[in-house]
Design an enzyme around this catalytic site. Structure first.
Site, short mmCIF file in Angstrom:
data_model
loop_
_atom_site.label_atom_id
_atom_site.label_comp_id
_atom_site.label_asym_id
_atom_site.label_seq_id
_atom_site.Cartn_x
_atom_site.Cartn_y
_atom_site.Cartn_z
N ARG A 20 -41.34 35.56 23.82
CA ARG A 20 -41.27 35.55 25.30
C ARG A 20 -42.13 36.68 25.84
NH1 ARG A 20 -36.27 37.39 23.59
NH2 ARG A 20 -35.33 35.34 23.92
N GLY A 21 -42.21 36.76 27.16
CA GLY A 21 -42.85 37.88 27.83
C GLY A 21 -44.32 38.06 27.51
N ILE A 22 -44.72 39.30 27.38
CA ILE A 22 -46.13 39.63 27.17
C ILE A 22 -46.65 39.06 25.86
CG2 ILE A 22 -47.69 41.56 26.67
CD1 ILE A 22 -46.24 43.15 28.80
N GLY A 23 -45.84 39.16 24.80
CA GLY A 23 -46.28 38.64 23.51
C GLY A 23 -46.60 37.17 23.57
N TYR A 168 -37.74 58.18 23.53
CA TYR A 168 -38.55 56.99 23.81
C TYR A 168 -40.03 57.34 23.83
CZ TYR A 168 -40.92 53.32 26.42
OH TYR A 168 -41.81 52.36 26.81
#
EC number: 1.-.-.-
Length: 490
Positions: A20-23, A168
């Site tokens: 999903r998303g950017i990938g 992070y």
């Protein structure tokens, strides 16, 4: 948008976090050329709110013209990585491009980040990127294309980018350091680069975590896909670069970025790590009534392969290019802000003898100067705020929220206060709540008043360190929505 040229026809692209998303967006862009796509991600079962699995992504890739190979891969598991690489080589004969997209995020400070979260971010971001690259490199070296692309930021060592989420930042910068090292190590054999968005990117998780309307402050995932495609078209000599999506697309001749925006003309959220003066970025966002991309998405620990700028909260094109919102040089170059000591010392007054002999009222700062100086709340501002909040409560608000909030306020009119939105009708008061608080918020009284009156966004306060949150972040988000409803009265 950037047109496909067929450059990737027959190439094999290995993408982590591609369900999903950017990938997935990068995968679909390459699929339009007829590329082979290895979907290396964890999701095999449908999620009630985050749509997409490795199998649904495979169907979309096939429909777009590519050939898909879905592989169950947790990048923390070296055996799963190696197995997926073996399957890819067996089916497609090699690997030409690797995209390290999978990532984990938690925007918490040092004392509030459990060891298991630190381990997760280090193992997914840095270690996962390193191990996946290591497994693919022998085959990338044999490819005529030979690219590694990490979705990671430029190495900006301004300590303000570390202060609120040290673990992070270290984990994400580990991915960027892989670019530095591997670009040199494999120079001439493999191109190794990093790609990062200038603005927040909208995905399904952004809606879930960012609240209604947050998508208007984001760009579509297509801008990252187009930028990645531009990088893949370049020769192996194009290596060791930290690329911003908007910049490389401008090199491709893209001038109007409206096609990438969710809402044309709406202020966009700048992404992390790009501005040398984060405080100026915060002021810029607040002045434009923008709620940071980091938002709730980044306040919770999730894999960016699922969130990847789907909310977080992680990652951000626009329908109208607004460089002034992204760069705002005037915010960074206001000498008044940098030279406050002169305002305090007022040397021109010390040089006038008559001031010592004939005292007179202190000269008042000009309106602009006054706006730059910190303002203290008047006496009773906190109590008055809670009174208005109490008058705004209802059984409907209690049913919709179901949370107890505790506020630890410092400074004038401070102390401990609570807002009980579990009890019938709701309660507010001074001191600790009778039931254990679900969320504890610590901040200065003046910032508290600004926050409840709509002059300071809660997310902005959190990002700038003015607000510290302990407890259930999802319930903290509900309170922000309640504040929005009460702003007109406060």
């Amino acid at each position: 948008m950037l047109p496909n040229t067929g450059k990737l026809a027959g190439c094999t692209v290995f993408i982590t976090g591609a369900s999903r998303g950017i990938g997935k967006a990068i995968a679909l862009k390459a699929a339009k050329d007829g590329a082979n796509i290895v979907i290396a991600a964890k999701t095999t079962q449908k999620h009630p709110k985050l749509l997409g699995t490795i199998y649904t992504a495979a169907e979309e890739i096939e429909a777009a013209g590519g050939t898909a190979l879905p592989c169950v891969v947790d990048v923390r598991d070296e055996q799963q990585i190696n197995s997926a690489v073996e399957k890819a080589v067996e089916k497609f004969g090699g690997i030409d491009i690797l995209v390290n997209n999978a990532s984990a995020i938690s925007l918490t400070n040092t004392l509030d980040t459990p060891t298991k979260r630190v381990d997760l971010m280090m193992n997914v971001n840095t270690r996962g990127t390193y191990l996946t690259s290591k497994a693919c490199i022998p085959f990338l070296k044999k490819s005529k294309v030979g690219h590694i692309l990490n979705l990671s930021p430029p190495l900006n060592l301004n300590p303000l980018w570390f202060k609120q989420h040290c673990a992070y930042t270290i984990a994400k910068y580990g991915m960027s350091m892989c670019v530095l090292g591997m670009a040199e190590e494999f120079r001439g054999e493999i191109a190794v680069n990093a790609l990062w968005p200038r603005t927040a990117i909208h995905t399904a998780a952004m809606d879930m975590l960012g609240g209604s309307g947050v998508e208007n402050q984001c760009r579509k995932v297509d801008i990252i896909a187009d930028a990645a495609y531009s990088i893949f078209k370049r020769p192996k000599s194009f290596t060791g670069n930290f690329i911003i999506d908007e910049n490389i697309l401008k090199e491709e001749g893209i001038k109007n970025f409206d096609v990438y925006a969710i809402a044309p003309g709406h202020p966009l959220l700048p992404d992390f790590f790009l501005d040398e003066h984060p405080d100026a970025v915060m002021e810029e966002k607040e002045s434009n009534d923008s709620v940071p991309e980091v938002k709730e998405e980044k306040l919770q620990l999730q894999e960016e392969s699922q969130l990847q700028k789907q909310p977080q909260l992680q990652e951000q094109p626009q329908l109208q290019e607004k460089p002034q919102l992204q760069e705002k040089p005037q915010l960074q170059e206001q000498p008044q802000l940098q030279e406050k000591p002169q305002l305090q010392e007022q040397p021109q007054q010390r040089e006038q003898p008559q001031l010592q002999q004939q005292p007179r009222p202190r000269q008042q700062p000009q309106p602009f100067v006054q706006s730059m100086l910190p303002q203290k709340p008047h006496f009773g501002a906190v109590e008055e705020t809670f009174r208005i909040v109490k008058d705004s409560l209802s059984d409907e608000v209690v049913r919709a929220t179901q949370a107890v909030y505790q506020f630890e306020l410092s400074g004038e009119d401070g102390g401990t206060w609570f807002l009980d939105l579990k009890s019938k009708g709701g309660k507010v008061g001074h001191g600790e709540p009778s039931d254990r608080a679900d969320v504890v918020m610590s901040m200065a009284t003046d910032d508290f008043v600004k926050m409840f009156s709509g002059k300071l966004k809660p997310t902005m306060a959190f990002m700038s360190g003015k607000l510290k949150i302990k407890g259930n972040i999802a319930l903290a988000i509900k309170l922000e929505k309640l504040m929005t409803q009460m702003n007109s009265r406060l």
